[in-house]
Design a protein around this motif. Structure first.
Motif, PDB file in Angstrom:
ATOM      1  N   CYS A  95       0.833  -1.200   0.000  1.00 15.72           N
ATOM      2  CA  CYS A  95       0.000   0.000   0.000  1.00 15.72           C
ATOM      3  C   CYS A  95       0.873   1.258   0.000  1.00 15.72           C
ATOM      4  O   CYS A  95       2.022   1.255   0.432  1.00 15.72           O
ATOM      5  N   GLU A  96       0.306   2.334  -0.476  1.00 18.92           N
ATOM      6  CA  GLU A  96       1.013   3.613  -0.578  1.00 18.92           C
ATOM      7  C   GLU A  96       1.429   4.122   0.796  1.00 18.92           C
ATOM      8  O   GLU A  96       2.492   4.734   0.946  1.00 18.92           O
ATOM      9  N   SER A  99       4.979   3.722   2.635  1.00 17.42           N
ATOM     10  CA  SER A  99       6.091   4.650   2.383  1.00 17.42           C
ATOM     11  C   SER A  99       6.095   5.838   3.343  1.00 17.42           C
ATOM     12  O   SER A  99       7.061   6.611   3.366  1.00 17.42           O
ATOM     13  N   HIS A 121       8.201   1.836  -6.487  1.00 21.65           N
ATOM     14  CA  HIS A 121       7.547   3.095  -6.115  1.00 21.65           C
ATOM     15  C   HIS A 121       7.459   3.258  -4.601  1.00 21.65           C
ATOM     16  O   HIS A 121       7.735   4.344  -4.066  1.00 21.65           O
ATOM     17  N   THR A 122       7.082   2.176  -3.892  1.00 25.89           N
ATOM     18  CA  THR A 122       6.904   2.267  -2.438  1.00 25.89           C
ATOM     19  C   THR A 122       8.232   2.265  -1.695  1.00 25.89           C
ATOM     20  O   THR A 122       8.481   3.101  -0.817  1.00 25.89           O
TER      21      THR A 122
END
Length: 565
Positions: A95-96, A99, A121-122
């Motif tokens: 999950c975002e 981060s 991305h994370t």
């Protein structure tokens, strides 16, 4: 070996860390204060326990080995979290909010069916990350972008994946100290790899490596290098420049003695097992007093060079599965030796000088070609473990009484021989805790075995034992008894299958019964003497072959009774 120990710390009260019995359990009152550590590992949880998100001071969280399929957005509330273990779950995405854990320093996502393309991305935003474990996640390529962002990374675990190469950007991880790459498909290391000047541990076992970088000497802090199970045919000359290297494992490769010309003088442990060396390379003897552990198993060595005795500080030597035939006398001068393995080396004798190994604690001589028991080993008083099983070698039929001289012996393995009797002096081995004599021809166990009161394991299956020694229940410390496949009569085989306590109960019962029988016999003897009825045995006249009583003795008994009347 790759697992890093988990350091548990907590400022919670002494009542515990508050494990949840089920998903809906509330946080105990004692944990509603300042909690730093929580462990929910191996609890088969389907999701994060909601009460976790109330612990805003939490720094370390263990959720490994559960059935969690997703990380909830609420994870972002744990702003002070530093250590998070999520390995062994069913996560597919990150999950975002993960981060947002900017203080996170250690993250384990191993053994999850992750969508590896979504990792970058994370994870790139966790700039303070020090340890990242991604074992066994079916990773085919490690993103170079992560190397550029995670500048503080000190441990990177990528073992058991499908990596065929490493990105050139890996040289950006200038603080990296431990890199684990076991069980991948790597053939070479990328250019610039040796710029990882802080690297201390490099694990490349079970890959397809064909050569090492020529500038490997730039890894001045490298201490542990594991290269087993690769395709290496030579070691570069520059290896000698790795001045901090103390452990080198290059077993199961394609090396020979001619291509092993240079090794760092700092080596304390060297494993060259399962290479076609044929002889001990001179470069090994040049290590001198620095070398302490040497593994040369199955290297087709026939003899040792004279300079081998220069390894004066050697504590462990493995020469098993070679073709030595004669005991190397150079070994007898290694006074610091504690472990010596010469199993399956086709030895015919043991040198008398073995008595000089006054610190030897473990000796392996299984599967050799001794015609008789090598009595020379009975002079090694320091010996604690002795392996003499003969799976492949010539069988022993006799164990000498002198074995009692091994007063410090704790474990004795004599399996797969043809021994019929153990010496009575074996009872003098008061420190013995393991006796393995299965697969022999033992007719009985010596009565003196009950004097080894510290014995914990007795393995005597597959023999010809019919009875156990009297007072067998004196072995109060016995934990394991194996007596299967013996023609046991007392106790019966089914009792032995029930374990030690059942055997002891049977022995105690038989002792009680025998004591009663003795008292009854004594009573009858006294009665017959007082009444002048003759000897006690006359009560039970012998029968001839046809089952008839001995008439002479019967008539004599009647005459005595007549005189009495």
């Amino acid at each position: 070996m790759l697992a890093v120990g988990l350091q548990q710390f907590s400022c919670a009260p002494a009542q515990g860390s508050g494990r949840y019995v089920n998903e809906g359990a509330d946080v105990p009152l004692v944990l509603r204060g300042r909690v730093l550590f929580q462990d929910f590992g191996e609890m088969q949880l389907p999701r994060f326990p909601p009460a976790i998100f109330q612990l805003q001071h939490l720094e370390e969280l263990h959720l490994e080995g559960n059935r969690i399929e997703e990380i909830p957005p609420q994870i972002g509330r744990l702003r002070k979290l530093r250590v998070l273990y999520l390995n062994g779950n069913r996560l597919q995405e990150l999950c975002e909010e993960l981060s947002e854990l900017q203080r996170l320093q250690s993250l384990d996502l191993s053994e999850n069916p992750l969508n590896c393309s979504a990792l970058t991305h994370t994870l790139c935003r966790l700039r303070d990350l020090r340890e990242l474990r991604l074992y066994h996640i079916n990773l085919k390529q490690f993103p170079g972008q992560l190397c550029k962002k995670l500048h503080h990374l000190q441990l990177l675990g990528l073992s058991r994946n499908k990596l065929e190469s490493l990105p050139w950007e890996i040289s950006s991880l200038r603080e990296l100290q431990r890199l684990y790459l076991q069980s991948n498909n790597l053939q070479v290391l990328p250019a610039g790899f040796c710029q990882l000047h802080h690297l201390e541990v490099l694990d490349l076992r079970e890959n397809a490596m064909i050569y090492l970088p020529e500038d490997i000497n730039c890894l001045q802090n490298l201490k542990h290098l594991y290269l087993a199970d690769n395709n290496l045919a030579f070691i570069p000359q520059a290896m000698s420049g790795c001045s901090s290297l103390c452990v080198l494992d290059i077993s199961r490769n394609h090396l020979d003695a001619n291509h092993l010309c240079s090794l760092p003088g700092s080596l304390a442990e060297l494993d060259l097992s399962d290479n076609l060396l044929h002889t001990v390379p001179t470069v090994i003897c040049e290590l001198g007093a620095a070398l302490q552990l040497l593994y040369l198993k199955n290297t087709h060595i026939r003899k040792l060079s004279c300079c081998f005795s220069e390894l004066t500080e050697l504590r462990l030597l493995d020469l098993s599965q070679n073709v030595l035939r004669y005991f190397p006398k150079q070994i007898c001068s290694l006074g610091q030796l504690e472990v010596l393995s010469l199993d399956d080396s086709k030895l015919k004798e043991v040198a008398p000088g073995i008595k000089n190994l006054c610190k030897l604690k473990t000796l392996g001589l299984t599967g050799n070609r001794f015609r008789t028991f090598p009595q020379e080993i009975c002079s090694i008083e320091s010996l604690e473990k002795l392996y003499l099983g003969q799976d492949h070698g010539m069988k022993f039929i006799h164990i000498p009484e002198e074995i009692s001289q091994l007063v410090n012996l704790r474990e004795l393995y004599l399996e797969n021989n043809e021994i019929e009797f153990l010496p009575s002096t074996i009872g003098l081995l008061q420190n013995l805790i393991v006796l393995d004599c299965h697969e022999n021809r033992l007719l009985e166990l010596p009565q003196s075995i009950v004097d080894i009161t510290g014995l914990k394991q007795l393995l005597a299956s597959c023999n010809r034992i019919r009875h156990l020694p009297a007072n067998f229940d004196k072995l109060k410390n016995l934990e394991i008894v194996s007596l299967e496949r013996n023609p046991l009569e007392k106790p019966l085989d089914e009792i032995c299958h029930q374990g030690v306590s059942a055997i002891f109960q049977y022995v105690e019962k038989m002792k009680t019964r025998n004591l009663k029988a003795i008292k009854i016999q004594a009573l009858w003897r006294g009665l017959m003497v007082r009444k002048e009825l003759g000897p006690f045995k006359n009560l039970f006249p012998k029968k001839d072959k046809k089952g008839k009583k001995d008439k002479g003795k019967a008539e004599k008994g009647k005459q005595q009774k007549g005189k009495k009347k």
